[in-house]
Design an enzyme around this catalytic site. Sequence first.
Site, PDB file in Angstrom:
ATOM      1  N   ARG A 239       0.858  -1.185   0.000  1.00  0.00           N
ATOM      2  CA  ARG A 239       0.000   0.000   0.000  1.00  0.00           C
ATOM      3  C   ARG A 239       0.892   1.232   0.000  1.00  0.00           C
ATOM      4  NH1 ARG A 239      -3.456  -2.748  -1.422  1.00  0.00           N
ATOM      5  NH2 ARG A 239      -5.548  -3.049  -0.606  1.00  0.00           N
ATOM      6  N   GLU A 268      -3.450   7.471  -4.167  1.00  0.00           N
ATOM      7  CA  GLU A 268      -3.938   6.997  -5.465  1.00  0.00           C
ATOM      8  C   GLU A 268      -5.291   7.617  -5.803  1.00  0.00           C
ATOM      9  OE1 GLU A 268      -3.986   2.710  -5.601  1.00  0.00           O
ATOM     10  OE2 GLU A 268      -1.924   2.634  -4.923  1.00  0.00           O
ATOM     11  N   HIS A 286      -1.152   0.293  -9.781  1.00  0.00           N
ATOM     12  CA  HIS A 286      -1.803  -0.683  -8.885  1.00  0.00           C
ATOM     13  C   HIS A 286      -2.331  -1.897  -9.663  1.00  0.00           C
ATOM     14  CE1 HIS A 286      -3.791  -0.971  -4.672  1.00  0.00           C
ATOM     15  NE2 HIS A 286      -3.543  -2.174  -5.151  1.00  0.00           N
TER      16      HIS A 286
HETATM   17  C1  DGY Z   1      -5.625  -6.010  -2.714  1.00  0.00           C
HETATM   18  O1  DGY Z   1      -6.412  -6.939  -2.903  1.00  0.00           O
HETATM   19  O2  DGY Z   1      -5.457  -5.511  -1.612  1.00  0.00           O
HETATM   20  C2  DGY Z   1      -4.880  -5.504  -3.891  1.00  0.00           C
HETATM   21  O3  DGY Z   1      -4.183  -4.370  -3.621  1.00  0.00           O
HETATM   22  C3  DGY Z   1      -5.848  -5.305  -5.053  1.00  0.00           C
HETATM   23  O4  DGY Z   1      -5.103  -5.175  -6.199  1.00  0.00           O
END
Ligand code: DGY
Length: 323
Positions: A239, A268, A286
């Site tokens: 993240r 984002e 992403h």
């Molecule tokens: C998640 O599932 O947390 C991923 O970041 C989605 O792409």
Amino acid sequence: MKPKIAVCGRIPAPALVALREFADVWAWETDEVPSVEAVHEGVRGVDAILSLLTTKVDDALLDAAGPSLKVVSNVAVGFNNIDVPACARRGVVVTNTPGVLTDATADIAMALVLMVTRRLGEGERVIRSQEPWQWGMFYMLGSSIQHQQLGIIGMGDIGQAMARRAKAFGMTIAYSNRNRVSTEIEAELGATYLSMDELLATSDVVSVNCPYSSATHHLIDAVQLAKMKKSAYLVNTARGPIVHEAALVDALQSGVIAGAGLDVFEEEPKVHPGLLACENAVLIPHLGSATVETRTAMAMLAAKNTIAVLSGGAPLTPIPVPK
Ligand code: DGY
């Protein structure tokens, strides 16, 4: 009477079909992110919500849904878009999608390692710009990863899948985690457990694979970046806010580290303008779980979680209720 389900973003058809066989479904069916107002309108009086990463599940949304709501099934493994304590206070079960996106995300993390160490983004930009170029002994040299240390921060499923891939490429594996993994897994991966400080100081590539929470907010900041080798690379597929993006820009510009490969960003879809100007940063939007198969599996798992809870059963992959 059939239960009511709100699906707050476009999901693969097989999951929508399964949900429609079971319930009355309101679904947002375009690729744009719906406005908060549209989501609040869609969730009114439902028994279940399928949320996407872009769905903010907070008190306002829970109020809009009302007391009939029993489950929020996130179509993602990360759930920082959900106020889990707020759901718990209302007795709403929350689920996520672990497991099904492990390989796809580890693939992207490994791809970023290769892209940034071998300067593939830069190379692609040269070709596309139609700048003149010529093979040369010293032209656009990168760094080999064989016999180099990959330091994994967060040795969960994705961290371990990343370690397997990196090992196949000849890297040695170190990791830092809240808890040590089992000796069997350490032996299989040839992984050495290190403190964060040791990991940062000794790794040639550092890969962020831990979940995001208040405890990991800005885990990698200017102080931590300064502990890394000047020749080292940072990869983040977890993240964005785990890394202090402005500090990373400074580190990339001033040679504190050699480069970064990022699939996720602090705000984002905004990307720090400084990053856009860094040739030594590989930036992708992403894409960790972005394969047809993976997104279908994620949506199907979320649908199964929803149907299980609304049928009075246990969710398949619940998020533990916070204490
Ligand atoms: C998640 O599932 O947390 C991923 O970041 C989605 O792409």
